[in-house]
Design a protein around this motif. Sequence first.
Motif, PDB file in Angstrom:
ATOM      1  N   LYS A 124       0.827  -1.210   0.000  1.00 18.69           N
ATOM      2  CA  LYS A 124       0.000   0.000   0.000  1.00 18.69           C
ATOM      3  C   LYS A 124       0.862   1.261   0.000  1.00 18.69           C
ATOM      4  CE  LYS A 124      -4.037  -2.060   2.264  1.00 18.69           C
ATOM      5  NZ  LYS A 124      -4.949  -1.796   1.117  1.00 18.69           N
ATOM      6  N   TYR A 128       1.003   3.949  -3.009  1.00 14.92           N
ATOM      7  CA  TYR A 128       0.639   5.345  -2.759  1.00 14.92           C
ATOM      8  C   TYR A 128       1.761   6.288  -3.185  1.00 14.92           C
ATOM      9  CZ  TYR A 128      -0.419   9.617  -0.184  1.00 14.92           C
ATOM     10  OH  TYR A 128      -0.652  10.926   0.147  1.00 14.92           O
ATOM     11  N   TRP A 132       1.268   9.065  -5.975  1.00 23.15           N
ATOM     12  CA  TRP A 132       1.462  10.455  -5.534  1.00 23.15           C
ATOM     13  C   TRP A 132       2.479  11.159  -6.430  1.00 23.15           C
ATOM     14  CZ3 TRP A 132       4.195  12.121  -0.369  1.00 23.15           C
ATOM     15  CH2 TRP A 132       4.017  13.510  -0.194  1.00 23.15           C
ATOM     16  N   SER A 178      -1.326  14.275  -3.511  1.00 23.25           N
ATOM     17  CA  SER A 178      -1.510  13.335  -2.401  1.00 23.25           C
ATOM     18  C   SER A 178      -2.971  12.962  -2.215  1.00 23.25           C
ATOM     19  CB  SER A 178      -0.950  13.945  -1.114  1.00 23.25           C
ATOM     20  OG  SER A 178      -1.707  15.086  -0.727  1.00 23.25           O
ATOM     21  N   LEU A 179      -3.867  13.909  -2.463  1.00 19.95           N
ATOM     22  CA  LEU A 179      -5.300  13.614  -2.351  1.00 19.95           C
ATOM     23  C   LEU A 179      -5.763  12.694  -3.473  1.00 19.95           C
ATOM     24  CD1 LEU A 179      -6.693  17.147  -1.368  1.00 19.95           C
ATOM     25  CD2 LEU A 179      -6.276  15.171   0.121  1.00 19.95           C
ATOM     26  N   SER A 182      -4.696   9.048  -2.810  1.00 23.02           N
ATOM     27  CA  SER A 182      -5.094   8.414  -1.551  1.00 23.02           C
ATOM     28  C   SER A 182      -5.875   7.123  -1.749  1.00 23.02           C
ATOM     29  CB  SER A 182      -5.920   9.398  -0.713  1.00 23.02           C
ATOM     30  OG  SER A 182      -7.074   9.807  -1.426  1.00 23.02           O
ATOM     31  N   TYR A 183      -6.549   6.976  -2.880  1.00 24.40           N
ATOM     32  CA  TYR A 183      -7.324   5.749  -3.090  1.00 24.40           C
ATOM     33  C   TYR A 183      -6.436   4.519  -3.192  1.00 24.40           C
ATOM     34  CZ  TYR A 183      -6.024   6.362  -8.032  1.00 24.40           C
ATOM     35  OH  TYR A 183      -5.339   6.521  -9.208  1.00 24.40           O
ATOM     36  N   LEU A 185      -4.226   3.615  -1.155  1.00 22.39           N
ATOM     37  CA  LEU A 185      -4.118   3.020   0.177  1.00 22.39           C
ATOM     38  C   LEU A 185      -5.270   2.072   0.468  1.00 22.39           C
ATOM     39  CD1 LEU A 185      -3.069   6.207   2.196  1.00 22.39           C
ATOM     40  CD2 LEU A 185      -1.593   4.305   1.508  1.00 22.39           C
TER      41      LEU A 185
END
Length: 329
Positions: A124, A128, A132, A178-179, A182-183, A185
């Motif tokens: 994960k 990410y 990112w 980063s937003l 996030s999926y 993760l």
Amino acid sequence: MWHQTKVSFLKVLPYPSLSRPQLHIHISSCEMTMENMNVSNSSHVGHTSVGMLVSSSILGMCCVLGVPGNVAVLVMLARNLKEGSITPKLMMSLAVSDLLSLISLPVWIYSLLYGWIFGHGLCKFLSYLVYWSLYSSVLCITLMSVQRYIQVLYPQRWAKLGRSGHNGLICGIWTLGSLFASYALVYRTVKKTNENLVLCSPSFRDNQEKIAILLLETVVLFFVPFLSLLCFYLRLYQRIRQSSFSINKFSKMVVRIIVTFFIFSTPCMIINVVQMAVTKELEDGTNVLGALFFINSCVNPFLYAFPAGTPPCRTRQHSSDQALTDTTE
């Protein structure tokens, strides 16, 4: 060798109840287990050579070429960084994001060839990190086209941003990236493929979630940056063409940027669109075409930083003249 082992083993048996036929059965079952393991390994090697060797080779090439290239960009820009210009800061941000996506490639190459052995947590986290950096890299490229457009056509408005505004835009890139990432993760996990190979791969709860994520990737990683590159750079080309500046270097740079992004991003977006329409997982096609997307991180230094050379240190009386000079150099 096996006969000698049976004789020596029978000599030390304390109980007469274990006979030779029973021992032969145990040895035969052990031989069958070894044969099954060899068959499994040979099938795994065969699958790897057919389905994943191409993608691992592409990723290896990107790592070998991209990591030194982006490190060289960071060293070059760090020595010539100007506090008042956002262009070298954007180039440094692009190099950092590309470097972050490339340094984890050895782990992914190993997992493609031999399976994922690093656990759920690292699966994960590295997923990410890759997403990112990819989102941040694409958003940085998009901002560079917007920045050059506004700085040339609306220099007074751009000058009002100042240093704090420039830093805010760069921080906004990384925050937004980063937003968007996030999926990863949530839906990236360790699972077995149809060939019993353990991989760190996407696992969607339903088809709606799958379509939503693939649609987000297609829009943000392809359509938004490609249309912005096409629109803003073409407008800049028209503006520079009407001025007294030479357009040869700039036009070549625009063609390189747009064509390279389109060539190496389109296959990945096509496979996303195909996966939206079908329910079957396209494991091999996803790995190969997804690996092509990393070529952008490999060639970005040669498209943006190296052709520009060191940031210009001359001062101009007019901000639009300075923007045009920075763009064409």
